[in-house]
Design a protein around this motif. Sequence first.
Motif, PDB file in Angstrom:
ATOM      1  N   TRP A   3      27.577  53.708 -38.136  1.00  0.00           N
ATOM      2  CA  TRP A   3      27.442  55.119 -38.504  1.00  0.00           C
ATOM      3  C   TRP A   3      26.368  55.316 -39.560  1.00  0.00           C
ATOM      4  CZ3 TRP A   3      28.761  59.113 -35.885  1.00  0.00           C
ATOM      5  CH2 TRP A   3      29.817  59.024 -34.976  1.00  0.00           C
ATOM      6  N   TYR A   4      26.202  54.273 -40.416  1.00  0.00           N
ATOM      7  CA  TYR A   4      25.211  54.386 -41.501  1.00  0.00           C
ATOM      8  C   TYR A   4      23.792  54.454 -40.947  1.00  0.00           C
ATOM      9  CZ  TYR A   4      29.036  53.323 -44.607  1.00  0.00           C
ATOM     10  OH  TYR A   4      30.211  53.379 -45.277  1.00  0.00           O
ATOM     11  N   GLU A   5      23.595  53.858 -39.736  1.00  0.00           N
ATOM     12  CA  GLU A   5      22.247  53.863 -39.156  1.00  0.00           C
ATOM     13  C   GLU A   5      22.044  54.991 -38.146  1.00  0.00           C
ATOM     14  OE1 GLU A   5      22.173  49.019 -39.456  1.00  0.00           O
ATOM     15  OE2 GLU A   5      22.710  50.046 -37.614  1.00  0.00           O
ATOM     16  N   ILE A   6      23.163  55.483 -37.556  1.00  0.00           N
ATOM     17  CA  ILE A   6      23.027  56.504 -36.512  1.00  0.00           C
ATOM     18  C   ILE A   6      22.428  57.798 -37.063  1.00  0.00           C
ATOM     19  CG2 ILE A   6      24.362  58.065 -35.019  1.00  0.00           C
ATOM     20  CD1 ILE A   6      26.079  55.589 -34.313  1.00  0.00           C
ATOM     21  N   PHE A   7      22.936  58.255 -38.216  1.00  0.00           N
ATOM     22  CA  PHE A   7      22.423  59.518 -38.774  1.00  0.00           C
ATOM     23  C   PHE A   7      20.937  59.452 -39.118  1.00  0.00           C
ATOM     24  CE2 PHE A   7      26.992  60.376 -39.589  1.00  0.00           C
ATOM     25  CZ  PHE A   7      27.069  61.529 -38.841  1.00  0.00           C
ATOM     26  N   VAL A  56      21.095  66.480 -45.309  1.00  0.00           N
ATOM     27  CA  VAL A  56      21.883  66.929 -46.462  1.00  0.00           C
ATOM     28  C   VAL A  56      23.353  66.506 -46.305  1.00  0.00           C
ATOM     29  CG1 VAL A  56      22.740  68.967 -47.710  1.00  0.00           C
ATOM     30  CG2 VAL A  56      20.347  68.828 -47.066  1.00  0.00           C
ATOM     31  N   SER A  57      23.920  66.653 -45.069  1.00  0.00           N
ATOM     32  CA  SER A  57      25.328  66.270 -44.869  1.00  0.00           C
ATOM     33  C   SER A  57      25.510  64.797 -45.171  1.00  0.00           C
ATOM     34  CB  SER A  57      25.795  66.502 -43.435  1.00  0.00           C
ATOM     35  OG  SER A  57      25.176  67.577 -42.873  1.00  0.00           O
ATOM     36  N   ARG A  58      24.558  63.992 -44.697  1.00  0.00           N
ATOM     37  CA  ARG A  58      24.674  62.553 -44.896  1.00  0.00           C
ATOM     38  C   ARG A  58      24.580  62.209 -46.392  1.00  0.00           C
ATOM     39  NH1 ARG A  58      20.711  58.807 -45.276  1.00  0.00           N
ATOM     40  NH2 ARG A  58      21.461  56.691 -44.917  1.00  0.00           N
ATOM     41  N   THR A  59      23.669  62.898 -47.086  1.00  0.00           N
ATOM     42  CA  THR A  59      23.507  62.652 -48.515  1.00  0.00           C
ATOM     43  C   THR A  59      24.793  62.979 -49.272  1.00  0.00           C
ATOM     44  OG1 THR A  59      21.181  63.183 -48.316  1.00  0.00           O
ATOM     45  CG2 THR A  59      22.098  63.269 -50.533  1.00  0.00           C
ATOM     46  N   ILE A  60      25.431  64.082 -48.863  1.00  0.00           N
ATOM     47  CA  ILE A  60      26.651  64.491 -49.561  1.00  0.00           C
ATOM     48  C   ILE A  60      27.821  63.576 -49.192  1.00  0.00           C
ATOM     49  CG2 ILE A  60      28.363  66.343 -49.811  1.00  0.00           C
ATOM     50  CD1 ILE A  60      25.996  68.318 -49.357  1.00  0.00           C
ATOM     51  N   PHE A  61      28.026  63.324 -47.884  1.00  0.00           N
ATOM     52  CA  PHE A  61      29.244  62.635 -47.448  1.00  0.00           C
ATOM     53  C   PHE A  61      29.139  61.112 -47.459  1.00  0.00           C
ATOM     54  CE2 PHE A  61      29.563  66.835 -45.357  1.00  0.00           C
ATOM     55  CZ  PHE A  61      30.651  67.285 -46.086  1.00  0.00           C
ATOM     56  N   ILE A  62      27.974  60.580 -47.204  1.00  0.00           N
ATOM     57  CA  ILE A  62      27.845  59.109 -47.125  1.00  0.00           C
ATOM     58  C   ILE A  62      27.034  58.566 -48.298  1.00  0.00           C
ATOM     59  CG2 ILE A  62      27.028  57.170 -45.716  1.00  0.00           C
ATOM     60  CD1 ILE A  62      27.472  58.890 -43.234  1.00  0.00           C
ATOM     61  N   GLY A  63      25.961  59.280 -48.649  1.00  0.00           N
ATOM     62  CA  GLY A  63      25.072  58.784 -49.709  1.00  0.00           C
ATOM     63  C   GLY A  63      23.754  58.328 -49.093  1.00  0.00           C
ATOM     64  N   HIS A 143      22.517  49.042 -49.554  1.00  0.00           N
ATOM     65  CA  HIS A 143      23.812  49.728 -49.509  1.00  0.00           C
ATOM     66  C   HIS A 143      23.612  51.217 -49.708  1.00  0.00           C
ATOM     67  CE1 HIS A 143      25.757  45.934 -49.456  1.00  0.00           C
ATOM     68  NE2 HIS A 143      25.034  45.554 -50.496  1.00  0.00           N
ATOM     69  N   THR A 144      24.618  52.004 -49.310  1.00  0.00           N
ATOM     70  CA  THR A 144      24.481  53.443 -49.523  1.00  0.00           C
ATOM     71  C   THR A 144      25.059  53.807 -50.884  1.00  0.00           C
ATOM     72  OG1 THR A 144      26.553  53.838 -48.410  1.00  0.00           O
ATOM     73  CG2 THR A 144      24.562  54.064 -47.082  1.00  0.00           C
ATOM     74  N   LYS A 145      24.382  54.792 -51.488  1.00  0.00           N
ATOM     75  CA  LYS A 145      24.753  55.256 -52.826  1.00  0.00           C
ATOM     76  C   LYS A 145      24.510  56.757 -52.885  1.00  0.00           C
ATOM     77  CE  LYS A 145      23.183  51.759 -56.169  1.00  0.00           C
ATOM     78  NZ  LYS A 145      22.265  51.703 -57.303  1.00  0.00           N
ATOM     79  N   PRO A 146      25.103  57.471 -53.840  1.00  0.00           N
ATOM     80  CA  PRO A 146      24.748  58.877 -54.017  1.00  0.00           C
ATOM     81  C   PRO A 146      23.242  59.014 -54.269  1.00  0.00           C
ATOM     82  CG  PRO A 146      26.676  58.327 -55.284  1.00  0.00           C
ATOM     83  CD  PRO A 146      26.158  57.039 -54.730  1.00  0.00           C
ATOM     84  N   VAL A 147      22.684  60.157 -53.907  1.00  0.00           N
ATOM     85  CA  VAL A 147      21.237  60.325 -53.820  1.00  0.00           C
ATOM     86  C   VAL A 147      20.459  59.933 -55.091  1.00  0.00           C
ATOM     87  CG1 VAL A 147      21.328  62.818 -54.334  1.00  0.00           C
ATOM     88  CG2 VAL A 147      19.414  61.879 -53.068  1.00  0.00           C
ATOM     89  N   ILE A 148      20.919  60.347 -56.245  1.00  0.00           N
ATOM     90  CA  ILE A 148      20.173  60.081 -57.472  1.00  0.00           C
ATOM     91  C   ILE A 148      20.069  58.573 -57.724  1.00  0.00           C
ATOM     92  CG2 ILE A 148      20.250  60.370 -60.007  1.00  0.00           C
ATOM     93  CD1 ILE A 148      19.343  62.857 -58.566  1.00  0.00           C
ATOM     94  N   ASP A 149      21.189  57.862 -57.502  1.00  0.00           N
ATOM     95  CA  ASP A 149      21.193  56.409 -57.704  1.00  0.00           C
ATOM     96  C   ASP A 149      20.252  55.716 -56.713  1.00  0.00           C
ATOM     97  OD1 ASP A 149      23.060  56.989 -59.507  1.00  0.00           O
ATOM     98  OD2 ASP A 149      24.736  55.981 -58.511  1.00  0.00           O
ATOM     99  N   ALA A 150      20.210  56.248 -55.472  1.00  0.00           N
ATOM    100  CA  ALA A 150      19.394  55.608 -54.440  1.00  0.00           C
ATOM    101  C   ALA A 150      17.906  55.695 -54.777  1.00  0.00           C
ATOM    102  CB  ALA A 150      19.654  56.248 -53.081  1.00  0.00           C
TER     103      ALA A 150
END
Length: 153
Positions: A3-7, A56-63, A143-150
């Motif tokens: 799922w992390y790669e599909i979006f 935006v959805s991915r950034t909010i829900f997954i990071g 790894h996925t992280k919230p946007v600012i950290d990424a």
Amino acid sequence: MTWYEIFPTISTSLIAISAILVAIGWRLIIVGKRNAHEKTMLVAAVAALLFFIIYVSRTIFIGNTTWGGPESLKTVYQVFLIFHIVLATVAAVFGLTTLTLAFRQNFGKHRKWGRVTSVVWFITAITGITVYVLLYLMYPGGHTKPVIDAIFG
Ligand code: HEM
């Protein structure tokens, strides 16, 4: 594919489709096909909007995904990513301006803005696809992280 790669794969494809449609739409108005230009550009705008909603959805829900490649390339990647984000924001504002000018039938200005918007959008797409290739194809595993950290982490 997880799922992390599909979006990101879907949203990157939407950027590519949108840029190809803008190129086709530009060609159509040059050869005088006004109706086809309008329809093609509207579909290009919808593709860009869908990209934005998914992003935006991915950034909010997954990071967002952090850099998984060599440390020596991290700063170059961060500068490139920020350049891409700034360009995408400029493209969105210019795109809305270009559309508004078209609907107000101010075609003289629309033509000038449209040329700049199209070029900015092409560069946004190319840099966006490059970010995708770096993050998911060349150096997967971040790894996925919230946007600012990424961006700054
Ligand atoms: C964001 C979407 C759009 C973009 C990026 C865009 C881009 C462009 C560009 C680059 C040109 C100039 C072509 C050239 O001379 O090299 C142009 C001209 C034109 N566009 Fe669009 N366009 C968009 C949407 C629309 C829409 C929705 C309409 C109709 C309502 C429209 C109607 C026209 C017309 C009539 C011209 C010719 C203007 C003239 O030659 O005076 N465009 N557009």
